[in-house]
Design an enzyme around this catalytic site. Structure first.
Site, PDB file in Angstrom:
ATOM      1  N   HIS A  46       0.808  -1.217   0.000  1.00 22.59           N
ATOM      2  CA  HIS A  46       0.000   0.000   0.000  1.00 22.59           C
ATOM      3  C   HIS A  46       0.851   1.281   0.000  1.00 22.59           C
ATOM      4  O   HIS A  46       0.297   2.374  -0.081  1.00 22.59           O
ATOM      5  CB  HIS A  46      -0.921   0.018   1.225  1.00 22.59           C
ATOM      6  CG  HIS A  46      -1.958  -1.066   1.207  1.00 22.59           C
ATOM      7  ND1 HIS A  46      -2.881  -1.205   0.203  1.00 22.59           N
ATOM      8  CD2 HIS A  46      -2.212  -2.071   2.093  1.00 22.59           C
ATOM      9  CE1 HIS A  46      -3.657  -2.245   0.456  1.00 22.59           C
ATOM     10  NE2 HIS A  46      -3.272  -2.792   1.595  1.00 22.59           N
ATOM     11  N   GLU A 147      -4.972 -11.558   8.420  1.00 18.39           N
ATOM     12  CA  GLU A 147      -5.815 -10.378   8.221  1.00 18.39           C
ATOM     13  C   GLU A 147      -7.130 -10.690   7.517  1.00 18.39           C
ATOM     14  O   GLU A 147      -7.903  -9.781   7.221  1.00 18.39           O
ATOM     15  CB  GLU A 147      -5.044  -9.330   7.411  1.00 18.39           C
ATOM     16  CG  GLU A 147      -4.506  -9.865   6.085  1.00 18.39           C
ATOM     17  CD  GLU A 147      -3.647  -8.858   5.338  1.00 18.39           C
ATOM     18  OE1 GLU A 147      -3.745  -7.655   5.637  1.00 18.39           O
ATOM     19  OE2 GLU A 147      -2.892  -9.275   4.432  1.00 18.39           O
ATOM     20  N   ASP A 173      -7.522  -4.729   8.418  1.00 18.43           N
ATOM     21  CA  ASP A 173      -8.214  -5.777   7.670  1.00 18.43           C
ATOM     22  C   ASP A 173      -8.809  -6.829   8.592  1.00 18.43           C
ATOM     23  O   ASP A 173      -9.897  -7.351   8.318  1.00 18.43           O
ATOM     24  CB  ASP A 173      -7.247  -6.435   6.683  1.00 18.43           C
ATOM     25  CG  ASP A 173      -7.029  -5.592   5.442  1.00 18.43           C
ATOM     26  OD1 ASP A 173      -8.019  -5.106   4.872  1.00 18.43           O
ATOM     27  OD2 ASP A 173      -5.873  -5.420   5.028  1.00 18.43           O
TER      28      ASP A 173
END
Length: 255
Positions: A46, A147, A173
Site C-alpha cells: 500500500h 488479516e 483488515d
C-alpha cells in the site's frame, strides 16, 4: 545487530519494535532509521513506492546502521519477493495469507534450495546478507500476515508451517474480517480482541514470533504486554499529518 543475530532474536520470540514507511523519500527514511527502531519496514503493498523506491529505502535504512530493513511484499508472489530480497530486505511480511499452503509458498519464495525456490542473484543484498544461500536463509525472516477470515480460521495451521518465522496481524483488515464495517468500528471490539488473543496463542503454541501493527507507541506497548513479540508503530505519512496538525492547533490557540 547483524542480520543473522537479529533474525535469531525474532525467532526466539524476543521483543522488538519497528517503524513503518510508506513514502518514497530516502532522506526521511534515513533519519527514521537512525532513531533506534529495531527494524524499519517499507510497504510495497500500500506504500507510495515502486522498486526503485524500495532499493533507495533499503540504502537509507542501512545508512542509519541501527535498524533492519524489512518489506511488506506487494503480494505472495515469488518474483516480487525475490527482487526485494535481492535489493537488501532482511525480513518479508507477506500479505493475505489464508492457508498453510499460502504460508508454505511464502517460505519457498524466501529460501534457497533445498528449502525453497528462491533464485540466486542477490545483487545488492550480498553486501550484507549472505552471500552464501545458507547464510542468507538464516538471516532472512518470513512472516505471514493474518488479516482475513480464512487466515484467522487457519492460524494454528499457518503457524505450524515449517520455515515460517512468525505471523503479523494487519489490524485494519482483521477488524473488517471479524465483521467490522470499517477499520475503526468499535462495535466488534470484543470479537476483535478475541481474534488477537487467538493469533498470539497460536504463535506461542507453535514457537514462532507474533507481530502486530499499531497506531502509536502506547498501543504497541500494550500489545507486547498482551503476548505479541514484536510490534510496529504507525507510519511516516500518518505521523507527518498528525504532528503538522498539532503544531497548527498550537499556533492558532488563543493565549
Amino acid at each position: 545487530m547483524n542480520p543473522i543475530d537479529f533474525a535469531r532474536s525474532i525467532r526466539a520470540r524476543e521483543r522488538a519494535v519497528g517503524y513503518w514507511v510508506v513514502l518514497d523519500d530516502p532522506v526521511a527514511t534515513e533519519r527514521l532509521a537512525r532513531v533506534g527502531y529495531d527494524y524499519v519496514c517499507l510497504d510495497a503493498q500500500h506504500g507510495l513506492m515502486g522498486y526503485e523506491g524500495l532499493r533507495n529505502g533499503f540504502l537509507a535504512i542501512d545508512a542509519g546502521a541501527t535498524s533492519q530493513a524489512w518489506v511488506r511484499a506487494a503480494s505472495n508472489e515469488a518474483a516480487g519477493i525475490g527482487r526485494a530480497l535481492d535489493a537488501g530486505a532482511t525480513g518479508v511480511i507477506v500479505p493475505l495469507v489464508d492457508t498453510a499452503e499460502d504460508a508454505a509458498r511464502a517460505v519457498e519464495a524466501c529460501r534457497y534450495p533445498p528449502h525453497g525456490r528462491r533464485s540466486y542473484g542477490p545483487m545488492r543484498s550480498q553486501l550484507r546478507v549472505g552471500p552464501t544461500p545458507a547464510e542468507a536463509d538464516e538471516a532472512v525472516l518470513v512472516l505471514a500476515m493474518i488479516e482475513t477470515p480464512q487466515g484467522l480460521e487457519n492460524v494454528e495451521e499457518i503457524c505450524s508451517v515449517p520455515g515460517l518465522d512468525g505471523v503479523y496481524v494487519g489490524p485494519s483488515d482483521l477488524r473488517i474480517a471479524v465483521g467490522g464495517s470499517s477499520p475503526k468500528d468499535s462495535s466488534v471490539d470484543e470479537v476483535f480482541e478475541a481474534a488477537l488473543e487467538r493469533v498470539a496463542a497460536a504463535a506461542k503454541g507453535a514457537g514462532v514470533a507474533a507481530g502486530i501493527h499499531n497506531p502509536d507507541g502506547a498501543s504497541a506497548a500494550r500489545r507486547l504486554e498482551q503476548g505479541f513479540t514484536f510490534a510496529t508503530v504507525a507510519s511516516d505519512l500518518v505521523h507527518l499529518e498528525q504532528v503538522a496538525a498539532q503544531h497548527l492547533a498550537a499556533a492558532r490557540a488563543e493565549g
